[in-house]
Design an enzyme around this catalytic site. Structure first.
Site, PDB file in Angstrom:
ATOM      1  N   ARG A   1      11.252  91.361  91.099  1.00 42.67           N
ATOM      2  CA  ARG A   1      11.201  92.764  91.376  1.00 42.67           C
ATOM      3  C   ARG A   1      10.616  93.069  92.754  1.00 42.67           C
ATOM      4  O   ARG A   1      10.756  94.155  93.284  1.00 42.67           O
ATOM      5  CB  ARG A   1      10.326  93.445  90.305  1.00 42.67           C
ATOM      6  CG  ARG A   1      11.022  93.589  88.965  1.00 42.67           C
ATOM      7  CD  ARG A   1      10.079  94.089  87.901  1.00 42.67           C
ATOM      8  NE  ARG A   1       9.572  92.968  87.119  1.00 42.67           N
ATOM      9  CZ  ARG A   1       8.696  93.139  86.133  1.00 42.67           C
ATOM     10  NH1 ARG A   1       8.204  94.327  85.854  1.00 42.67           N
ATOM     11  NH2 ARG A   1       8.280  92.100  85.433  1.00 42.67           N
TER      12      ARG A   1
ATOM     13  N   GLU B   1      14.172  88.429  99.920  1.00 44.08           N
ATOM     14  CA  GLU B   1      13.003  88.009  99.136  1.00 44.08           C
ATOM     15  C   GLU B   1      11.751  88.705  99.668  1.00 44.08           C
ATOM     16  O   GLU B   1      11.684  89.066 100.847  1.00 44.08           O
ATOM     17  CB  GLU B   1      12.904  86.470  99.211  1.00 44.08           C
ATOM     18  CG  GLU B   1      11.659  85.853  98.604  1.00 44.08           C
ATOM     19  CD  GLU B   1      11.518  86.018  97.109  1.00 44.08           C
ATOM     20  OE1 GLU B   1      11.604  87.168  96.630  1.00 44.08           O
ATOM     21  OE2 GLU B   1      11.265  85.018  96.429  1.00 44.08           O
TER      22      GLU B   1
ATOM     23  N   ASP C   1       6.479  81.519  99.434  1.00 40.84           N
ATOM     24  CA  ASP C   1       5.146  80.961  99.221  1.00 40.84           C
ATOM     25  C   ASP C   1       5.277  79.429  99.181  1.00 40.84           C
ATOM     26  O   ASP C   1       5.322  78.796 100.219  1.00 40.84           O
ATOM     27  CB  ASP C   1       4.596  81.564  97.924  1.00 40.84           C
ATOM     28  CG  ASP C   1       3.149  81.248  97.651  1.00 40.84           C
ATOM     29  OD1 ASP C   1       2.358  81.157  98.602  1.00 40.84           O
ATOM     30  OD2 ASP C   1       2.789  81.089  96.467  1.00 40.84           O
TER      31      ASP C   1
HETATM   32  P1  IMP Z   1       7.468  80.542  95.645  1.00 28.90           P
HETATM   33  O1  IMP Z   1       8.514  79.985  94.737  1.00 28.90           O
HETATM   34  O2  IMP Z   1       6.143  79.870  95.461  1.00 28.90           O
HETATM   35  O3  IMP Z   1       7.888  80.579  97.082  1.00 28.90           O
HETATM   36  O4  IMP Z   1       7.204  81.968  95.090  1.00 28.90           O
HETATM   37  C1  IMP Z   1       7.490  83.116  95.722  1.00 28.90           C
HETATM   38  C2  IMP Z   1       7.153  84.239  94.764  1.00 28.90           C
HETATM   39  O5  IMP Z   1       5.802  84.166  94.315  1.00 28.90           O
HETATM   40  C3  IMP Z   1       7.287  85.556  95.463  1.00 28.90           C
HETATM   41  O6  IMP Z   1       8.592  86.063  95.349  1.00 28.90           O
HETATM   42  C4  IMP Z   1       6.284  86.405  94.720  1.00 28.90           C
HETATM   43  O7  IMP Z   1       6.898  86.968  93.583  1.00 28.90           O
HETATM   44  C5  IMP Z   1       5.231  85.447  94.275  1.00 28.90           C
HETATM   45  N1  IMP Z   1       4.087  85.515  95.198  1.00 28.90           N
HETATM   46  C6  IMP Z   1       3.714  84.591  96.107  1.00 28.90           C
HETATM   47  N2  IMP Z   1       2.643  84.979  96.800  1.00 28.90           N
HETATM   48  C7  IMP Z   1       2.316  86.201  96.329  1.00 28.90           C
HETATM   49  C8  IMP Z   1       1.286  87.152  96.677  1.00 28.90           C
HETATM   50  O8  IMP Z   1       0.439  86.953  97.574  1.00 28.90           O
HETATM   51  N3  IMP Z   1       1.279  88.312  95.971  1.00 28.90           N
HETATM   52  C9  IMP Z   1       2.183  88.580  94.987  1.00 28.90           C
HETATM   53  N4  IMP Z   1       3.166  87.721  94.639  1.00 28.90           N
HETATM   54  C10 IMP Z   1       3.231  86.544  95.308  1.00 28.90           C
HETATM   55 MG    MG Z   2       9.336  87.177  93.714  1.00 30.10          MG
END
Ligand code: IMP
Ligand code: MG
Length: 181
Positions: free
Chosen positions: A45, A101, A105
């Site tokens: 979302r 996106e 992260d």
């Molecule tokens: P990844 O698979 O670890 O790259 O995850 C990315 C997802 O983690 C993002 O789309 C967010 O939904 C969530 N996320 C990562 N960091 C944060 C943050 O600092 N605040 C809120 N959601 C986060």
């Molecule tokens: Mg996300």
């Protein structure tokens, strides 16, 4: 659901975001100029505010679609799987696609989503992320366009939540717990 008290310190102002979104839209326009069929896919979302602002700055014919993915499995695994909670409604075969996106992260989500969408045979597949936390990366991936690189802080606002809260902030802030130190 957290019950720890916290405050939000501003990291990126609404004005800075608006200026950056405008510049990004120009770059995307240059990339996709001449397309008759750009499908802008928002990852739910967290991207809902970003995608709304981005497409309104984009002077191109666009279709807007959404995908909701949720990563599961142990976060220490090197290749986390992503589960599709809500799939695209439209076709992307032979179409130009821009995945939107909120934050990259660890990189697992974007990697898996790109893999899934690439399998559908789009003509072009590009990615944009509002925020990037390069220091957290576990998979070697970068969005084609990034709004802002940020340090390893937990952020909220402009669509991004902390336990489903604070998505409606007009700026990006970092969460600071007030019950420690
Ligand atoms: P990844 O698979 O670890 O790259 O995850 C990315 C997802 O983690 C993002 O789309 C967010 O939904 C969530 N996320 C990562 N960091 C944060 C943050 O600092 N605040 C809120 N959601 C986060
Ligand atoms: Mg996300």
């Amino acid at each position: 659901m957290t019950t720890r008290p916290y405050v939000i310190d501003q990291l990126i102002s609404a004005k800075s975001i608006a200026a950056r979104v405008e510049a990004l839209a120009q770059e995307i326009h240059d990339e996709f100029e001449g397309t008759d069929k750009l499908v802008v896919v928002g990852l739910l979302r967290g991207s809902f505010v970003f995608i709304a602002d981005l497409v309104r700055e984009l002077d191109l014919p666009v279709e807007v679609d959404f995908l909701e993915a949720s990563s599961y499995g142990n976060s220490t695994e090197s290749s986390r799987e992503v589960r599709i909670l809500k799939d695209l409604r439209g076709e992307i075969h032979n179409r130009d696609v821009l995945v939107v996106e909120d934050i990259v992260d660890t990189g697992h989500t974007l990697t898996q989503v790109v893999k899934l969408l690439a399998a559908k045979g789009p003509a072009r597949l590009k990615t944009i992320a509002l925020l990037d936390k390069p220091s957290r990366r576990e998979v070697d991936i970068r969005a084609d366009w990034t709004g802002f690189e940020i340090p390893d802080e937990f952020v909220v606002g402009y669509g991004i939540d902390f336990a489903q809260r604070n998505r409606n902030l007009d700026h990006i802030g970092k969460v600071r717990f007030t019950d420690e130190g």
